[in-house]
Design an enzyme around this catalytic site. Structure first.
Site, mmCIF file in Angstrom:
data_model
loop_
_atom_site.group_PDB
_atom_site.id
_atom_site.type_symbol
_atom_site.label_atom_id
_atom_site.label_comp_id
_atom_site.label_asym_id
_atom_site.label_seq_id
_atom_site.Cartn_x
_atom_site.Cartn_y
_atom_site.Cartn_z
ATOM 1 N N GLU A 144 10.108 0.908 10.364
ATOM 2 C CA GLU A 144 11.149 1.922 10.186
ATOM 3 C C GLU A 144 10.457 3.251 10.424
ATOM 4 O OE1 GLU A 144 12.998 4.694 8.962
ATOM 5 O OE2 GLU A 144 13.141 3.927 6.895
ATOM 6 N N CYS A 193 13.617 10.464 7.334
ATOM 7 C CA CYS A 193 13.515 10.016 8.721
ATOM 8 C C CYS A 193 14.879 10.099 9.402
ATOM 9 C CB CYS A 193 12.932 8.620 8.783
ATOM 10 S SG CYS A 193 13.608 7.548 7.552
ATOM 11 N N GLU A 249 10.095 15.297 16.029
ATOM 12 C CA GLU A 249 10.476 15.233 14.620
ATOM 13 C C GLU A 249 9.626 16.227 13.819
ATOM 14 O OE1 GLU A 249 9.409 11.625 12.431
ATOM 15 O OE2 GLU A 249 11.372 11.717 11.458
ATOM 16 N N LYS A 270 0.848 -1.197 0.000
ATOM 17 C CA LYS A 270 0.000 0.000 0.000
ATOM 18 C C LYS A 270 0.881 1.244 0.000
ATOM 19 C CE LYS A 270 -1.795 2.763 2.932
ATOM 20 N NZ LYS A 270 -1.619 4.017 2.177
HETATM 21 P P1 ADP Z 1 2.862 10.856 7.773
HETATM 22 O O1 ADP Z 1 2.205 11.265 9.068
HETATM 23 O O2 ADP Z 1 4.220 11.372 7.636
HETATM 24 O O3 ADP Z 1 1.998 11.040 6.560
HETATM 25 P P2 ADP Z 1 2.141 8.163 8.274
HETATM 26 O O4 ADP Z 1 2.845 7.338 9.279
HETATM 27 O O5 ADP Z 1 0.792 8.703 8.633
HETATM 28 O O6 ADP Z 1 3.116 9.311 7.866
HETATM 29 O O7 ADP Z 1 1.977 7.400 6.897
HETATM 30 C C1 ADP Z 1 2.836 6.417 6.400
HETATM 31 C C2 ADP Z 1 2.009 5.338 5.763
HETATM 32 O O8 ADP Z 1 1.175 4.751 6.750
HETATM 33 C C3 ADP Z 1 1.068 5.810 4.655
HETATM 34 O O9 ADP Z 1 1.036 4.819 3.638
HETATM 35 C C4 ADP Z 1 -0.262 5.893 5.357
HETATM 36 O O10 ADP Z 1 -1.365 5.740 4.481
HETATM 37 C C5 ADP Z 1 -0.165 4.718 6.308
HETATM 38 N N1 ADP Z 1 -1.061 4.801 7.482
HETATM 39 C C6 ADP Z 1 -1.502 5.918 8.130
HETATM 40 N N2 ADP Z 1 -2.308 5.578 9.147
HETATM 41 C C7 ADP Z 1 -2.404 4.231 9.163
HETATM 42 C C8 ADP Z 1 -3.079 3.278 9.977
HETATM 43 N N3 ADP Z 1 -3.846 3.641 10.993
HETATM 44 N N4 ADP Z 1 -2.910 1.961 9.700
HETATM 45 C C9 ADP Z 1 -2.119 1.566 8.685
HETATM 46 N N5 ADP Z 1 -1.463 2.414 7.873
HETATM 47 C C10 ADP Z 1 -1.587 3.728 8.095
#
Ligand code: ADP
Length: 501
Positions: free
Chosen positions: A273, A307, A404, A198
């Site tokens: 990560e 990161c 961060e 995804k």
């Molecule tokens: P940022 O806050 O920098 O956008 P995220 O950690 O939210 O980073 O996003 C990284 C990835 O995790 C993206 O592919 C996002 O769609 C996914 N993501 C965000 N929330 C969830 C969740 N609750 N469960 C699984 N994947 C998630």
């Protein structure tokens, strides 16, 4: 669509952006079951770049089914290791031959300079696939001399196999969309897993184009499935899915913790990560001609959206002013603009959300007493640009020093001696990377030993390689990606014992 496409766009990219992009399930390009799509934006203009099928729980269900079938019954498991390696190598060749197209796509969707996407993101992804292709034939077990004290006189042949864990769910972020897809797919495919990937909702395009090359390379259907969609729906469904054997996640520490919770249902294996707030330590005996530009690029590379960015700059007192002024000079000379402009050094942030987040941190820093030697503000009224920023008069207890920011903002602080700096450098919930600049090789390696970080750079920064393991101490994650350690994330050991006499 094709709304924000200007005439100078690479023709294949323009064509790719014309139609709504579908998802890859079981070797076919399909719409989402709900029929919904979501927009991805050009961060340089804020305009819609393309429409993308919006996967959710139902689409994840289909993708997992396909990956499960491909793993349990498909031809994938029957391929020899060498055949698997050749497919991955072929994918690397195909990707390399489309470098220009991927560089454009990445620059448009993420905002990063085209020159960087062309010179770093795409070649690093190609290299990663080639490195992992070479491992398929070298994933070995051991023969083990066992003694078994309760069967005196018996003889055994005991050995181990490294077997693929099964179906891997992979959730990736938006800062290096193609490269993160490669970091995830490379070791999973080399190990013989099947995958549901995804991509981040902000930047799904390069992974989808990569999906086309994966099919062109000849991977059997269902081995790689790509489902774009939002984190709370598609991502959460993948992390919680009972038929997924392993989840690999790159993103924020906050979401990393949600992934761990979601994985408990079937105790799937988890690798993470996550975030960082990496200390970059400059001693007074450093070669400042390399340390100053090094410290600037440690934070400003990729708009600070790394990161492992060197976001806490510690400088030994006698050279503090010289170094921070030098870094501020670099910041002021950075051309901030559209990633497609060849003169651009730094593009926009990826989204309005990130722009607001970074500006919020800047305001918090100023209200707590920090001052800016360079930058400090949003730039322009169109797109998601922010000025490269150097903050001084900062203290360890400030939000901008602890948290961060994930943008082009460095906090600089002086220190007196090596004894003082180590506990300060290590005073973070994160432990992804750290760097030391000094001409004293003994001091450099003593620091490297005592810094709590998965990567320590000495007299360099942001040096990443397919052969070098990368991952975090503390809340920066679990497991190591790249290097042969990445295969440990996607394989498990089986012990086999035969009684001979
Ligand atoms: P940022 O806050 O920098 O956008 P995220 O950690 O939210 O980073 O996003 C990284 C990835 O995790 C993206 O592919 C996002 O769609 C996914 N993501 C965000 N929330 C969830 C969740 N609750 N469960 C699984 N994947 C998630």
């Amino acid at each position: 669509m094709g709304i924000a496409v200007s005439p100078q766009i690479h023709p294949q990219v323009a064509e790719f952006l014309e139609k709504p992009r579908q998802m890859l399930i079981n070797g076919k390009w399909v719409n989402s079951i709900s029929g919904k799509t979501f927009p991805t934006y050009n961060p340089a203009t804020g305009e819609i770049l393309a429409q993308v099928a919006e996967g959710d729980r139902e689409d994840i269900e289909q993708a997992v089914k396909a990956a499960r079938r491909a793993f349990d019954q498909g031809p994938w498991r029957r391929l020899t290791a060498s055949e698997r390696g050749r497919l991955i190598w072929k994918l690397a060749d195909l990707l390399e031959s489309h470098t220009e197209e991927f560089a454009y796509l990445e620059s448009l969707d993420n905002g990063k300079p085209l020159t960087i996407a062309r010179g770093a993101d795409v070649p690093l992804a190609v290299d990663l696939f080639r490195y992992m292709a070479g491992w398929t034939t070298k994933i070995e077990g051991n023969t083990i001399p066992i003694s078994v004290p309760y069967t005196p006189g018996a003889k055994y042949l005991a050995y181990t196999l490294r077997e693929p864990v099964g179906v891997a769910g992979q959730i990736i972020p938006w800062n290096f969309p193609l490269l993160m897809a490669a970091w995830k797919l490379g070791p999973a495919l080399a190990s013989g897993c099947t995958v549901v990937l995804k991509p981040a909702e902000q930047t799904p395009l390069s992974a989808l184009r990569l999906g086309e090359l994966i099919m062109e390379a000849g991977f059997p259907e269902g081995v790689v499935n790509i489902v774009p969609g939002y984190g709370e729906t598609a991502g959460a469904a993948l992390a919680a899915h009972p038929k997924v054997d392993k989840i690999a996640f790159t993103g924020s520490t906050e979401v990393g913790k949600l992934i761990v919770h979601a994985a408990t249902g079937n105790l799937k294996k988890v690798s993470l990560e996550l975030g960082g707030k990496s200390p970059n330590v400059v001693f007074k005996d450093a070669d400042l001609d390399s340390a100053i530009p090094g410290a600037a690029s440690a934070i400003f590379f990729n708009q600070g959206q790394c990161c492992c960015a060197g976001s806490r700059l510690y400088v030994e007192k006698p050279i503090f002013d010289r170094v921070v002024e030098g870094v501020a000079d670099h910041a002021k000379k950075i051309n901030v603009g559209s990633g497609l402009d060849p003169e651009t050094h730094m593009g926009p942030l990826v989204s309005q959300e990130q722009l607001s987040r970074v500006c919020g941190y800047l305001e918090a820093g100023f209200s707590e007493g920090a001052t800016a030697l360079a930058g400090g503000h949003k730039k322009g009224n169109k797109g998601y640009f922010v000025e490269p920023t150097v903050l001084v008069n900062t203290r360890e207890d400030m939000k901008v020093v602890q948290e961060e920011i994930f943008g082009p903002v460095v906090v600089a602080m002086p220190f007196d001696d090596p004894e003082e700096i180590l506990p300060r450098a290590n005073d973070s919930d994160y432990g992804l990377a750290a760097a030391v600049w000094t001409r004293d090789i003994g001091k450099a390696h003593r620091m490297a030993e005592h810094l709590h970080a998965g990567t320590v750079w000495i007299n360099c920064y942001n040096i990443l390689d397919a052969a070098l393991p990368f991952g975090g101490y503390k809340q920066s994650g679990w497991g190591r990606e790249m290097g042969h350690e990445a295969l440990n994330l996607y394989t498990q050991t089986k012990a086999i014992c035969t009684r001979l006499s």
